[in-house]
Design a protein around this motif. Structure first.
Motif, short mmCIF file in Angstrom:
data_model
loop_
_atom_site.label_atom_id
_atom_site.label_comp_id
_atom_site.label_asym_id
_atom_site.label_seq_id
_atom_site.Cartn_x
_atom_site.Cartn_y
_atom_site.Cartn_z
N ARG A 1 17.75 -44.62 -5.90
CA ARG A 1 17.12 -45.36 -4.80
C ARG A 1 16.52 -46.67 -5.33
NH1 ARG A 1 15.48 -44.39 0.17
NH2 ARG A 1 16.07 -42.19 -0.01
N ALA A 2 15.86 -46.60 -6.48
CA ALA A 2 15.28 -47.81 -7.06
C ALA A 2 16.37 -48.82 -7.42
CB ALA A 2 14.47 -47.45 -8.31
N THR A 3 17.48 -48.33 -7.90
CA THR A 3 18.60 -49.21 -8.24
C THR A 3 19.14 -49.91 -7.00
OG1 THR A 3 19.25 -47.91 -10.17
CG2 THR A 3 20.96 -49.27 -9.15
N LEU B 1 21.65 -55.67 -15.86
CA LEU B 1 21.38 -55.59 -14.43
C LEU B 1 20.66 -54.30 -14.09
CD1 LEU B 1 24.71 -57.07 -13.05
CD2 LEU B 1 22.54 -58.21 -13.51
N ASP B 2 21.18 -53.17 -14.57
CA ASP B 2 20.49 -51.89 -14.41
C ASP B 2 21.33 -50.82 -15.08
OD1 ASP B 2 18.50 -50.16 -13.77
OD2 ASP B 2 18.72 -50.29 -11.61
N TYR B 3 20.76 -49.64 -15.23
CA TYR B 3 21.49 -48.52 -15.79
C TYR B 3 20.97 -47.23 -15.15
CZ TYR B 3 17.38 -47.22 -18.48
OH TYR B 3 16.13 -46.82 -18.83
N VAL C 1 26.10 -51.88 -12.64
CA VAL C 1 25.13 -50.84 -12.94
C VAL C 1 25.80 -49.85 -13.88
CG1 VAL C 1 23.75 -48.94 -12.01
CG2 VAL C 1 23.96 -51.07 -10.71
N PHE C 2 25.26 -49.69 -15.07
CA PHE C 2 25.84 -48.75 -16.02
C PHE C 2 25.42 -47.33 -15.67
CE2 PHE C 2 25.42 -52.71 -18.40
CZ PHE C 2 26.74 -52.88 -18.79
#
Length: 243
Positions: free
Chosen positions: A110-112, A97-99, A79-80
């Protein structure tokens, strides 16, 4: 599925690491195993702790988060965590993947966490759908390995049903969820050309073209291994581009 994820926080700012650690206390599903202030320390911590997820700052003195991903093979999800604005997020838009943008908002975190726990595909970044440039980076993962690849280092893309297989100059292969038609729309048209209904190649990686028969040609592409078929329908287009 694991119900508790071990996390490593990588950021050169001690205050930023502390703030993220505090926010993660609201999520007992995530256990912070350790912290690292730079890439070298992060490599050591990854070997020691084998985290499930790495919250990774992008811009750090000496070496960036990009450099870390190019130096280690990761089992962990990434996660960046970055202060970059939406325009800079183009570097992460494909298969990221996500940031999280700094300052991290609790609801966004929370969403991550929910996505990490469910192993679902992350939401697209604000830049999704924009044309790519040769200098943009794609975040790719396969077989427990993750790396950044420049668009200019893509050798070819081949159709794989509703998906596509991306092949790099060094012969690495990645199955992508984006169809070939979407790649054709977004890749730099000066550098990439379609040679077959199911194949796009990087012109810089074309080594030679051989006449195969009256039916078509074979295109030898660096990194692709076997030659790629090219139909006569697309041969004239390639000839113009290579002239």
């Amino acid at each position: 599925m694991k119900t508790r994820l071990g996390a490593l926080l990588v950021d050169d700012e001690r205050l930023a690491r502390g703030e993220l650690r505090t926010l993660l206390r609201a999520h007992p599903e995530v256990e912070v195993l350790g912290e690292a202030a730079d890439v070298d320390e992060a490599i050591q911590r990854i070997a020691e702790l084998d985290p499930d997820v790495i919250f990774l700052d992008v811009q750090m003195p000496g070496a960036s988060g990009f450099d870390l991903l190019s130096r280690v093979e990761l089992r962990a999800q990434v996660v960046f965590v970055t202060a970059y604005d939406a325009h800079a997020m183009r570097a992460f838009e494909v298969n990221a993947l996500d940031y999280l943008l700094k300052p991290v908002h609790p609801q966004r975190l929370r969403a991550t966490v929910e996505r990490l726990l469910k192993h679902t595909t992350p939401a697209p970044t604000p830049e999704a759908g924009r044309p790519l440039t040769a200098e943009d980076h794609l975040f790719l993962s396969a077989d427990r390995r993750a790396r950044f690849v420049r668009v200019s280092d893509i050798a070819c893309l081949c159709s794989a049903g509703d998906y596509s297989e991306l092949v790099t100059r060094d012969g690495q292969r990645y199955l992508m969820t984006r169809p070939l038609a979407e790649w054709e729309e977004r890749l730099p048209e000066r550098q990439f050309v379609r040679i077959h209904r199911g194949t796009i190649v990087n012109l810089e990686c074309v080594e030679r073209v051989e006449v195969q028969s009256d039916e078509g040609f074979h295109v030898h592409v660096r990194g692709a291994g076997n030659p790629l078929p090219m139909s006569r329908r697309y041969a004239a287009r390639l000839k113009v581009r290579l002239a």
